[in-house]
Write a protein that holds these residues in place. Structure first.
Motif, PDB file in Angstrom:
ATOM      1  N   ILE A   1       0.844  -1.206   0.000  1.00  0.00           N
ATOM      2  CA  ILE A   1       0.000   0.000   0.000  1.00  0.00           C
ATOM      3  C   ILE A   1       0.877   1.252   0.000  1.00  0.00           C
ATOM      4  N   ASN A   2       1.953   1.246   0.778  1.00  0.00           N
ATOM      5  CA  ASN A   2       2.832   2.413   0.843  1.00  0.00           C
ATOM      6  C   ASN A   2       3.615   2.612  -0.450  1.00  0.00           C
TER       7      ASN A   2
ATOM      8  N   ALA B   1       2.813   1.308  -3.607  1.00  0.00           N
ATOM      9  CA  ALA B   1       1.970   1.481  -4.794  1.00  0.00           C
ATOM     10  C   ALA B   1       0.675   2.190  -4.411  1.00  0.00           C
ATOM     11  N   SER B   2      -0.387   1.398  -4.229  1.00  0.00           N
ATOM     12  CA  SER B   2      -1.682   1.975  -3.865  1.00  0.00           C
ATOM     13  C   SER B   2      -2.542   0.894  -3.248  1.00  0.00           C
ATOM     14  N   MET B   3      -3.669   1.297  -2.670  1.00  0.00           N
ATOM     15  CA  MET B   3      -4.609   0.354  -2.091  1.00  0.00           C
ATOM     16  C   MET B   3      -5.160  -0.597  -3.153  1.00  0.00           C
ATOM     17  N   ARG B   4      -5.380  -0.081  -4.355  1.00  0.00           N
ATOM     18  CA  ARG B   4      -5.926  -0.897  -5.440  1.00  0.00           C
ATOM     19  C   ARG B   4      -4.969  -2.029  -5.813  1.00  0.00           C
ATOM     20  N   VAL B   5      -3.691  -1.716  -5.930  1.00  0.00           N
ATOM     21  CA  VAL B   5      -2.694  -2.736  -6.268  1.00  0.00           C
ATOM     22  C   VAL B   5      -2.586  -3.778  -5.151  1.00  0.00           C
ATOM     23  N   ALA B   6      -2.606  -3.321  -3.898  1.00  0.00           N
ATOM     24  CA  ALA B   6      -2.511  -4.244  -2.773  1.00  0.00           C
ATOM     25  C   ALA B   6      -3.722  -5.171  -2.716  1.00  0.00           C
ATOM     26  N   ASN B   7      -4.929  -4.617  -2.920  1.00  0.00           N
ATOM     27  CA  ASN B   7      -6.137  -5.446  -2.902  1.00  0.00           C
ATOM     28  C   ASN B   7      -6.135  -6.459  -4.037  1.00  0.00           C
TER      29      ASN B   7
END
Length: 788
Positions: free
Chosen positions: A235-236, A238-244
């Protein structure tokens, strides 16, 4: 020196102006004597790899010949071989030979081979691992397993990162290595702990199972913590979308493996006849599946070794699939591919780099981290009232390091740059733990008492809510029939279930491999099934007569007679049974004459009595009713308990107490009292006997069919007279304790004349060939615990 340079240049590829390679070097050579004058046999990659493997394994074997005298694991020999062949020794003192044996391009091939070995090793660890250990684990295992991972991981990792920035003045680019180094050393790896237990030969002990269960819980918790931390890190970066997205794909892969592939694995098992190995085509399918799962997992964010590990967990333990996979893959993986990982780590290390003081965070992790981790294993073990030595052994074994830690360090070093000193320090720390822990554990724990445990697995200590677990052993159908007659008397109810594990024992003939078959897997019957099918039918009939009150599972153990007792004790230990029923080696016909006498079975029974993890009973069957049921054919059934006092008799009485529920069962308890008994000298054992007989003496609704009486005797001679007189009272079954180590005056002199040591003095009297009465005898020995 010029020859060396020309050889090195000969191995370097040449390129055109456009960058394409035009100098093709064959992988294999035409042979040493067929080489051209201007060619060198060492220019062929396969030849170099074969020579490297030969040198590595020869050197590791020579080192292990010396180290095994000190009970040190082979891992140390392989790491030392790598150190000798690396820049520490060979590269420093013989650089020309090092350039020839280990050119730069060949090391990459060696690294790739170690990756494959590590991949298959993780798959085999999953295959060997019994996930049911988690289901069987209690508060003790969960407490130890949780504390030994949560506190060290959270405290030491953050403290090490803080020390590295404030004391060592390391930049942020090095923080990932600090977190990896401290985190890996604080983990408890299940495969490493399992290898240590197998090396110490204590994996089948009560302590071994406790450590194994705690390590499994700790390992799974660490996977959850590490992947959650990776999710936050993603998340830190990239982004929340990539992590999900990464988490969703990882979960989807795990679900696919545990559902679709698991069903296919069970389909393979059902297609395999009982007692037969799995077809090679199915093994090839699983090998391809684990490679694909590893590739897909590595691309979706799951570490490449986790996919094969999860796939291995879906394979049911034991025969046929797991045993076939281990038989075909274990030798090549653990004997050839995996040792290259430890040697490779030793090769990449350079002890000459340790010429200055190590960073403060390394000293902190090695000292305070080790103390915290051992304390987190020691304190809960002491709180659960375990002996101090065993608690210390548990704490040490849960801090051991090994091949998993080396593989993690090597994988990270291949992906990112790690300073030679830091990598060498990591390898040295693993080397120290791998050497010290086995030595200290061997000094603290005595492996001679393999199955002696801390938990009471007896009839007397079995709570009514948990029911009674019994292992009934049978060499032929008559043994199974005798066992279920006794089990029928135990009065199973819905409130107090009876779990029966039937074990058919068959002698291994020829050069076949020992087998332990589980007949609950739904496999196809084979031509060999005709031997054990009658036994299965007997136990299934017993289950059909009382479906709600009993649970029945049937196994077949095919092994050499000298090792058959190991199968019995292992099944009893694995299923946590309270009683083992063994058939007596003599058989009688309907006229009371002996028709068979197998001396080998007598020796087998003695071995089980000495090593069993629970109570044991030897059943002498003289009954003349050959049907599977007793109570249905007889209006009344008379049972007698010969009570001399002691733990064996209390165990026999506990079994008799369960028989009171049958209205057609009449129970007689005969207590033998010493003539010169002085009540003022009564000890703890007498108090336990009185307490155990308290509800038998007093009349109540439960004791409507119970008769209690006392006989006073002076010595063993009078005891034998009274025992023989009981045979005239037409009892159907007599229960008696074994009394193998009793010094009571009541049986003085009887032990010197026993023909059957597995029965004890009273049981030996009741097994005499002179007795023609149709009375069966069940001789009981209570569990031998750790304190004994």
């Amino acid at each position: 020196m010029e020859a060396t340079n020309s050889f090195t240049n000969d191995l370097q590829p040449e390129y055109r102006v456009d960058g394409s390679c035009w100098k093709f070097v064959p992988v294999i050579s035409d042979g040493y004597f067929n080489q051209k004058a201007d060619n060198n046999i060492f220019r062929h990659p396969l030849i170099v790899l074969e020579i490297q493997l030969a040198v590595i394994f020869t050197l590791a074997t020579i080192i292990h010949l010396f180290l095994r005298r000190y009970s040190l694991p082979r891992l140390l020999s392989e790491m030392l071989a790598g150190l000798i062949l690396g820049p520490t020794v060979l590269g420093r003192f013989f650089p020309e030979i090092s350039d020839v044996l280990f050119p730069q391009q060949s090391v990459k091939s060696l690294s790739t081979l170690t990756r494959f070995g590590y991949l298959f090793f993780m798959f085999l660890i999953g295959v060997k691992m019994d996930v049911n250990l988690i289901m069987k684990s209690g508060k003790r295992e969960w407490t130890i397993g949780s504390m030994v991972i949560i506190f060290p991981l959270l405290i030491i990792v953050h403290a090490a990162m803080y020390i590295s920035t404030t004391v060592d003045k390391m930049d942020k680019s090095s923080q990932s290595w600090v977190a990896l180094f401290s985190g890996v050393l604080m983990l408890t790896s299940f495969p490493v702990v399992a290898c240590l237990l197998m090396h110490l030969k204590i994996i089948n002990t009560e302590l071994g199972h406790l450590v194994l269960s705690s390590a499994l819980i700790s390992d799974l918790l660490s996977v959850v913590i590490i992947n959650f931390n990776y999710y936050l890190h993603l998340i830190n970066l990239a982004s929340m979308r990539v992590a999900n997205k990464s988490m969703f794909l990882c979960i989807a892969l795990v679900v696919f493996v545990t559902t679709i592939l698991r069903q296919m694995i069970y389909w393979i098992i059902r297609r395999t006849p009982e007692g037969k190995p799995v077809k090679d085509a199915y093994i090839l399918f699983l090998v391809i599946a684990l490679l694909l799962v590893s590739i897909v997992g590595d691309n979706v964010g799951l570490q490449y070794m986790y996919g094969p590990f999860i796939l291995g967990l879906t394979v049911p333990t034991g025969h046929p699939l797991a045993s076939t996979l281990i038989e075909k893959l274990d030798t090549i993986v653990t004997g050839w591919m995996l040792p290259l990982m430890s040697t490779y780590c030793g090769y990449k290390s350079n002890l000459l780099e340790l010429n200055r003081r190590p960073p403060a965070f390394v000293i902190f992790v090695f000292t305070f981290g080790f103390l915290l981790k051992t304390s987190c294993g020691f304190i809960p073990a002491i709180c659960f009232k375990m002996p101090c030595k065993d608690a210390t052994a548990i704490a040490l074994m849960l801090t051991t390091q090994g091949i998993i830690e080396l593989g993690t360090f090597a994988t990270y070093a291949d992906k990112q740059y790690v300073a030679p000193q830091q990598f060498t320090l990591a390898v040295v720390v693993v080397f120290v733990f791998s050497a010290v822990v086995p030595i200290l554990t061997g000094k603290l724990y005595d492996p001679s008492k393999t199955y002696a445990g801390y938990q009471k697995r007896t009839i007397l200590n079995s709570s009514p809510n948990e029911g009674l677990r019994v292992l009934a052993c049978a060499h032929r159908q008559d043994d199974a029939l005798s066992a279920i007659k006794l089990l029928e008397l135990s009065n199973p109810t819905i409130e107090s279930l009876l779990s029966v594990y039937g074990l058919y024992l068959e002698k291994l003939v020829g050069g076949s491999s020992p087998l332990l078959l589980n007949h609950q897997l739904g496999q196809k019957s084979s031509s060999d099934g005709s031997r054990w099918q009658p036994i299965i039918d007997v136990f299934n009939y017993f289950k059909s007569q009382s479906k709600k009150q009993t649970q029945v599972q049937v196994f077949t153990a095919i092994s050499p007679p000298k090792l058959m007792h190991e199968d019995i004790c292992w099944v009893a230990f694995e299923k946590s049974v309270a009683l083992i029923i063994l058939p007596f080696h003599r058989k009688w016909n309907s006229k009371g004459k002996i028709i068979s006498d197998y001396k080998d079975l007598s020796a087998l029974n003695c071995k089980v009595l000495n090593k069993a993890p629970c109570s044991v009973g030897v059943l002498i069957d003289r009954s003349r009713t050959r049907g599977p049921s007793i109570l249905g054919k007889s209006s009344t059934y008379h049972v007698c308990v010969i009570y001399l006092g002691g733990k064996d008799d209390r165990e026999a009485l506990a079994l008799a107490r369960r028989m009171r529920g049958w209205p057609s069962v009449y129970l007689t308890v005969v207590r033998f009292m010493e003539l010169d008994d002085d009540s003022s000298k009564q000890g703890w054992e007498c108090m336990l006997d009185d307490e155990c007989l308290r509800d038998i003496k007093h009349q109540s609704l439960k004791n409507g069919n119970v008769l209690y009486k006392e006989e006073t005797v002076r010595d063993g001679v009078e005891t034998s007279v009274v025992v023989r007189s009981l045979l005239e009272e037409n009892y159907d079954l007599i229960l008696v304790g074994r009394h193998s180590q009793s010094n009571s005056p009541i049986i003085a002199g009887l032990s010197e004349w026993t023909d059957f040591p597995e029965l004890g003095p009273i049981g030996d009297l009741l097994a005499s060939s002179e007795i023609t009465n149709p009375v069966s005898v069940f001789v009981v020995q209570q569990q031998i615990t750790e304190s004994e």
